[in-house]
Design a protein around this motif. Structure first.
Motif, PDB file in Angstrom:
ATOM      1  N   ARG A   1       0.833  -1.210   0.000  1.00 27.40           N
ATOM      2  CA  ARG A   1       0.000   0.000   0.000  1.00 27.40           C
ATOM      3  C   ARG A   1       0.865   1.257   0.000  1.00 27.40           C
ATOM      4  N   GLU A   2       2.093   1.123  -0.441  1.00 19.48           N
ATOM      5  CA  GLU A   2       2.992   2.270  -0.499  1.00 19.48           C
ATOM      6  C   GLU A   2       2.646   3.096  -1.743  1.00 19.48           C
ATOM      7  N   PRO A   3       2.264   4.358  -1.549  1.00 20.94           N
ATOM      8  CA  PRO A   3       1.882   5.166  -2.724  1.00 20.94           C
ATOM      9  C   PRO A   3       3.068   5.352  -3.672  1.00 20.94           C
ATOM     10  N   LYS A   4       2.800   5.205  -4.948  1.00 20.10           N
ATOM     11  CA  LYS A   4       3.823   5.407  -5.973  1.00 20.10           C
ATOM     12  C   LYS A   4       3.265   6.377  -7.003  1.00 20.10           C
ATOM     13  N   LYS A   5       4.160   7.061  -7.679  1.00 20.16           N
ATOM     14  CA  LYS A   5       3.746   8.013  -8.702  1.00 20.16           C
ATOM     15  C   LYS A   5       4.205   7.529 -10.065  1.00 20.16           C
ATOM     16  N   PRO A   6       3.522   7.982 -11.111  1.00 17.08           N
ATOM     17  CA  PRO A   6       4.043   7.702 -12.446  1.00 17.08           C
ATOM     18  C   PRO A   6       5.425   8.334 -12.601  1.00 17.08           C
ATOM     19  N   SER A   7       6.179   7.878 -13.565  1.00 15.37           N
ATOM     20  CA  SER A   7       7.538   8.388 -13.743  1.00 15.37           C
ATOM     21  C   SER A   7       7.541   9.834 -14.232  1.00 15.37           C
ATOM     22  N   THR A   8       8.656  10.493 -13.991  1.00 20.88           N
ATOM     23  CA  THR A   8       8.931  11.777 -14.620  1.00 20.88           C
ATOM     24  C   THR A   8       9.225  11.460 -16.083  1.00 20.88           C
ATOM     25  N   ILE A   9       8.719  12.294 -16.993  1.00 23.33           N
ATOM     26  CA  ILE A   9       8.973  12.058 -18.424  1.00 23.33           C
ATOM     27  C   ILE A   9       9.687  13.275 -19.006  1.00 23.33           C
ATOM     28  N   MET A  10      10.811  12.998 -19.667  1.00 24.40           N
ATOM     29  CA  MET A  10      11.579  14.047 -20.341  1.00 24.40           C
ATOM     30  C   MET A  10      11.775  13.669 -21.800  1.00 24.40           C
ATOM     31  N   ARG A  11      11.638  14.656 -22.665  1.00 27.20           N
ATOM     32  CA  ARG A  11      11.954  14.451 -24.088  1.00 27.20           C
ATOM     33  C   ARG A  11      13.402  14.906 -24.284  1.00 27.20           C
ATOM     34  N   LEU A  12      14.174  14.054 -24.954  1.00 25.05           N
ATOM     35  CA  LEU A  12      15.604  14.301 -25.142  1.00 25.05           C
ATOM     36  C   LEU A  12      15.896  14.182 -26.633  1.00 25.05           C
ATOM     37  N   ASP A  13      16.521  15.216 -27.230  1.00 21.26           N
ATOM     38  CA  ASP A  13      16.852  15.080 -28.653  1.00 21.26           C
ATOM     39  C   ASP A  13      18.261  14.524 -28.809  1.00 21.26           C
ATOM     40  N   ALA A  14      18.644  14.244 -30.039  1.00 24.15           N
ATOM     41  CA  ALA A  14      19.931  13.585 -30.303  1.00 24.15           C
ATOM     42  C   ALA A  14      21.120  14.429 -29.846  1.00 24.15           C
ATOM     43  N   LYS A  15      20.925  15.750 -29.734  1.00 18.77           N
ATOM     44  CA  LYS A  15      22.021  16.629 -29.305  1.00 18.77           C
ATOM     45  C   LYS A  15      22.059  16.780 -27.782  1.00 18.77           C
ATOM     46  N   GLY A  16      21.105  16.160 -27.076  1.00 22.85           N
ATOM     47  CA  GLY A  16      21.116  16.234 -25.624  1.00 22.85           C
ATOM     48  C   GLY A  16      20.252  17.323 -25.032  1.00 22.85           C
ATOM     49  N   HIS A  17      19.558  18.082 -25.867  1.00 18.56           N
ATOM     50  CA  HIS A  17      18.628  19.088 -25.341  1.00 18.56           C
ATOM     51  C   HIS A  17      17.412  18.358 -24.789  1.00 18.56           C
ATOM     52  N   PHE A  18      16.904  18.825 -23.653  1.00 17.09           N
ATOM     53  CA  PHE A  18      15.757  18.122 -23.066  1.00 17.09           C
ATOM     54  C   PHE A  18      14.697  19.085 -22.557  1.00 17.09           C
ATOM     55  N   GLU A  19      13.478  18.546 -22.452  1.00 17.55           N
ATOM     56  CA  GLU A  19      12.361  19.288 -21.863  1.00 17.55           C
ATOM     57  C   GLU A  19      11.520  18.317 -21.063  1.00 17.55           C
ATOM     58  N   PHE A  20      10.887  18.819 -20.017  1.00 21.42           N
ATOM     59  CA  PHE A  20      10.014  17.988 -19.209  1.00 21.42           C
ATOM     60  C   PHE A  20       8.656  17.867 -19.885  1.00 21.42           C
TER      61      PHE A  20
END
Length: 188
Positions: free
Chosen positions: A166-185
């Motif tokens: 019964r331990e509450p869990k959250k969905p994962s954090t999701i980040m978009r990452l392009d081939a050059k390493g730039h990312f956004e949440f």
């Protein structure tokens, strides 16, 4: 015993079936990520449009390179230092079912820390599809007892692991990452 549950789940997956199982986030529905027929069974069960892709789980970060053409170096740092489970959406998906690859060629991928997932993926030698154990549009179940009958009856196997937790869990954090390493949440 965990090994017995992994053996049972593995047999179902190798036969093209879909399973309900615990993850390091919430309960998930999964299958062999290289088996398009099995992937389509999950879309049908969830009543989900195939244009909405699902994520895949691997057991270790060095496996990313088997399923992503060019993994940006920052991906390994993001995974290593993430405080919560982290799903990275990256371009250049390969060696998985085309039904899992988004129109832009990307796929969401997460290194799972859950012992059941890790051991199952190691034994499969393939990534595991992971999508929330709900019909599209309905709430994601936090606990096993919140999984609806239509999902329980729609899968080929229900893993008898962590069902009473019964331990509450959250969905994962999701980040978009392009081939050059730039990312956004996408989701924090």
């Amino acid at each position: 015993m965990l090994k017995d549950e992994i053996d049972k789940a593995l047999n179902v997956i190798r036969d093209g079936g879909i399973i309900l199982y615990p993850t390091d986030t919430i309960w998930g529905i999964g299958c062999d990520a290289t088996n398009t027929d099995a992937v389509k069974k999950i879309y049908q069960l969830k009543q989900r449009e195939e244009s909405k892709s699902m994520i895949i789980l691997v057991d270790a970060d060095h496996k990313l390179e088997q399923y992503i053409t060019e993994v940006p170096a920052i991906a390994f740092d993001l995974i290593e230092f993430a405080e919560n489970p982290l799903t990275l959406v990256m371009p250049g998906a390969k060696n998985i079912s085309p039904a899992l690859i988004a129109e832009d060629g990307s796929v969401g991928i997460r290194v799972s820390a859950h012992p059941f997932c890790q051991q199952l993926i190691q034994r499969m030698r393939k990534p595991l599809v992971s999508t929330s154990a709900n019909i599209s549009g309905q709430p994601s179940p936090q606990f096993f007892d919140e999984v609806t009958e239509d999902i329980l009856n729609g899968v080929d196997y229900v893993a008898d692991v962590d069902q009473l937790l019964r331990e509450p869990k959250k969905p994962s954090t999701i980040m978009r990452l392009d081939a050059k390493g730039h990312f956004e949440f996408i989701r924090r």
